[in-house]
Motif scaffolding. Structure first.
Motif, PDB file in Angstrom:
ATOM      1  N   GLY A 165       0.781  -1.393  -0.022  1.00  0.00           N
ATOM      2  CA  GLY A 165      -0.052   0.153   0.101  1.00  0.00           C
ATOM      3  C   GLY A 165       0.787   1.250  -0.076  1.00  0.00           C
ATOM      4  O   GLY A 165       0.241   2.391   0.145  1.00  0.00           O
ATOM      5  N   SER A 166       2.224   1.199   0.076  1.00  0.00           N
ATOM      6  CA  SER A 166       2.959   2.468  -0.133  1.00  0.00           C
ATOM      7  C   SER A 166       4.185   1.873  -0.577  1.00  0.00           C
ATOM      8  O   SER A 166       4.216   1.029  -1.524  1.00  0.00           O
ATOM      9  N   GLN A 167       5.281   2.605  -0.787  1.00  0.00           N
ATOM     10  CA  GLN A 167       6.519   2.051  -1.457  1.00  0.00           C
ATOM     11  C   GLN A 167       7.183   0.934  -0.935  1.00  0.00           C
ATOM     12  O   GLN A 167       7.137   0.954   0.581  1.00  0.00           O
ATOM     13  N   GLN A 168       7.553  -0.002  -1.545  1.00  0.00           N
ATOM     14  CA  GLN A 168       8.085  -1.292  -0.927  1.00  0.00           C
ATOM     15  C   GLN A 168       9.277  -1.531  -1.756  1.00  0.00           C
ATOM     16  O   GLN A 168       9.695  -0.833  -2.968  1.00  0.00           O
ATOM     17  N   TYR A 169       9.989  -2.477  -1.587  1.00  0.00           N
ATOM     18  CA  TYR A 169      11.194  -2.705  -2.222  1.00  0.00           C
ATOM     19  C   TYR A 169      11.655  -4.164  -2.710  1.00  0.00           C
ATOM     20  O   TYR A 169      11.067  -5.143  -1.993  1.00  0.00           O
ATOM     21  N   ILE A 170      12.472  -4.254  -3.807  1.00  0.00           N
ATOM     22  CA  ILE A 170      12.936  -5.490  -4.011  1.00  0.00           C
ATOM     23  C   ILE A 170      14.256  -5.335  -4.134  1.00  0.00           C
ATOM     24  O   ILE A 170      14.843  -4.402  -4.897  1.00  0.00           O
ATOM     25  N   ASN A 171      15.089  -6.000  -3.175  1.00  0.00           N
ATOM     26  CA  ASN A 171      16.563  -5.475  -2.971  1.00  0.00           C
ATOM     27  C   ASN A 171      17.431  -6.548  -3.739  1.00  0.00           C
ATOM     28  O   ASN A 171      17.227  -7.928  -3.729  1.00  0.00           O
ATOM     29  N   LEU A 172      18.282  -6.173  -4.426  1.00  0.00           N
ATOM     30  CA  LEU A 172      19.299  -6.867  -5.293  1.00  0.00           C
ATOM     31  C   LEU A 172      20.868  -6.651  -5.255  1.00  0.00           C
ATOM     32  O   LEU A 172      21.261  -5.381  -5.170  1.00  0.00           O
ATOM     33  N   ALA A 173      21.402  -7.806  -4.779  1.00  0.00           N
ATOM     34  CA  ALA A 173      22.778  -7.446  -4.404  1.00  0.00           C
ATOM     35  C   ALA A 173      23.504  -7.894  -5.779  1.00  0.00           C
ATOM     36  O   ALA A 173      22.802  -8.435  -6.797  1.00  0.00           O
ATOM     37  N   SER A 174      24.672  -7.811  -6.079  1.00  0.00           N
ATOM     38  CA  SER A 174      25.260  -7.825  -7.438  1.00  0.00           C
ATOM     39  C   SER A 174      24.976  -9.567  -7.780  1.00  0.00           C
ATOM     40  O   SER A 174      25.178  -9.637  -8.867  1.00  0.00           O
ATOM     41  N   GLY A 175      25.131 -10.396  -6.903  1.00  0.00           N
ATOM     42  CA  GLY A 175      25.073 -11.628  -7.090  1.00  0.00           C
ATOM     43  C   GLY A 175      23.676 -12.255  -7.386  1.00  0.00           C
ATOM     44  O   GLY A 175      23.304 -13.400  -7.807  1.00  0.00           O
ATOM     45  N   CYS A 176      22.722 -11.422  -7.445  1.00  0.00           N
ATOM     46  CA  CYS A 176      21.207 -11.745  -7.563  1.00  0.00           C
ATOM     47  C   CYS A 176      20.994 -11.459  -9.104  1.00  0.00           C
ATOM     48  O   CYS A 176      21.124 -10.647  -9.835  1.00  0.00           O
ATOM     49  N   SER A 177      20.696 -12.792  -9.736  1.00  0.00           N
ATOM     50  CA  SER A 177      20.528 -12.980 -11.132  1.00  0.00           C
ATOM     51  C   SER A 177      19.132 -12.570 -11.744  1.00  0.00           C
ATOM     52  O   SER A 177      18.316 -12.264 -10.852  1.00  0.00           O
ATOM     53  N   THR A 178      18.935 -12.630 -12.932  1.00  0.00           N
ATOM     54  CA  THR A 178      17.437 -12.333 -13.601  1.00  0.00           C
ATOM     55  C   THR A 178      16.639 -13.507 -12.952  1.00  0.00           C
ATOM     56  O   THR A 178      15.390 -12.968 -12.624  1.00  0.00           O
TER      57      THR A 178
END
Length: 283
Positions: A165-178
Motif C-alpha cells: 500500500g506504499s513504497q516497497q522494495y525488491i533488494n538486489l545484491a550484485s549476485g542476484c540474477s535475472t
C-alpha cells in the motif's frame, strides 16, 4: 477475529497454486554442489548474517522471523513491514494492519521504479519482461502512484510480500540474477515458497538435522502456523518459488529430499507451468 484480506490472499489463494510439473529422476542424496550452495545462499536478505529470532502475530496468527539490521526477515528473503507485525508498547506482538492493504495488485498492475544506482538493470527489465510474457500481470513505470515497488541495491536478494500500500522494495545484491529477480517479483505479487504447502509431506521429507540454526521456521507448513488454505495440484519441484534440496543447509547435506531420498536442483530460470497456473488463479 476477522482474518485480514492480505492473509486470505496469501494463504488460501497462494499456497499450493504453484504446481503441475514433472521432473526427471534425480541422483540420490549427496553433498551440495558449489553452484547449488551459491544459489541457495544468494537468495537471502542478509547472506552470512543471522539476527535475533522473534515470534509474533501476522494476520492474527503466530509467525517466527529474524530481526536483522532493523528488518523483519521471514523465510530468508521475505521482508515483513512494521504494519504487518505491529508491536505494542510492552513488546508483545499483535495483529498488524495488513487488513488495510489488498495484498493483491489491483487489476494486476504493478507500478515500479528502478533506483539509478542499481547496477545491471537488465536483470530487472528481463525479469519484468518474463513475467509479462507468461502472466496477466502488467508492470508500469511509476509516476505519482503512492503504492509501488522500487528495485534497489541490497545486501542480498529480498522483497516485501504482496502489495503493502506504499513504497516497497525488491533488494538486489550484485549476485542476484535475472532468475532471482523473477523469484523476488513473485513475492511482491504475493507468492510464498512452495515447500510450505499443507500437503508437502506427501512429496518430500524435511531433514531438520541439516538446517542452519535459526532457519527452521523457513520450512514450516502454513497449516502448522494455524492458517487455512487450499493446495492445487501436486507440489511443483520446478517452481521458481521452490527451495532446492540444499537450501539453508548447515553442513552441505540436503535439507529437503523427495520421498525416495533423491535430491533436486533449485530452479531460477523462469516460471514453471504450475507457476503460470497459480498466478492465473490470483490475477
Amino acid at each position: 477475529m476477522q482474518v485480514p484480506s492480505f492473509s486470505i490472499l496469501a494463504y488460501s489463494a497462494l499456497f499450493g497454486t504453484i504446481s503441475l510439473t514433472s521432473c526427471s529422476k534425480d541422483q540420490q542424496a549427496r553433498p551440495a554442489q558449489p553452484e547449488q550452495q551459491a544459489q541457495a545462499q544468494a537468495e537471502l536478505a542478509y547472506p552470512n548474517q543471522t539476527g535475533e529470532l522473534k515470534t509474533g502475530e501476522w494476520g492474527g496468527q503466530p509467525v517466527s522471523y529474524q530481526e536483522i539490521n532493523g528488518d523483519k526477515v521471514y523465510e530468508g528473503d521475505i521482508l515483513l513491514t512494521s504494519e504487518q507485525l505491529a508491536t505494542s508498547a510492552g513488546g508483545q506482538q499483535r495483529p498488524g494492519s495488513a487488513g488495510r492493504t489488498t495484498g493483491r495488485w489491483p487489476s494486476g498492475v504493478v507500478y515500479y521504479a528502478i533506483d539509478p544506482a542499481l547496477p545491471n538493470q537488465a536483470r530487472v527489465t528481463g525479469a519484468i519482461a518474463h513475467w509479462q510474457a507468461n502472466s496477466p500481470v502488467r508492470f508500469v513505470q511509476r509516476t505519482t502512484q503512492t503504492a509501488f515497488v522500487t528495485f534497489r541495491v541490497g545486501s542480498g536478494c529480498s522483497s516485501n510480500i504482496g502489495r503493502t500500500g506504499s513504497q516497497q522494495y525488491i533488494n538486489l545484491a550484485s549476485g542476484c540474477s535475472t532468475g532471482n529477480t523473477i523469484h523476488e517479483i513473485g513475492h511482491a505479487l504475493g507468492l510464498f515458497h512452495e515447500q510450505t504447502r499443507a500437503d508437502r509431506d506427501a512429496f518430500v521429507n524435511i531433514l531438520t538435522q541439516n538446517i542452519q540454526s535459526g532457519y527452521e521456521g523457513n520450512f514450516t507448513k502454513y497449516t502448522d502456523l494455524g492458517y487455512g488454505g487450499t493446495d492445487f495440484g501436486a507440489l511443483d519441484f520446478g517452481s521458481i518459488m521452490m527451495y532446492g534440496s540444499f537450501s539453508f543447509s548447515s553442513n552441505g547435506q540436503p535439507t529437503i529430499v523427495k520421498k525416495d531420498g533423491s535430491t533436486f536442483n533449485i530452479q531460477r530460470t523462469g516460471l514453471s507451468a504450475g507457476d503460470k497456473s497459480g498466478i492465473d488463479v490470483m490475477y
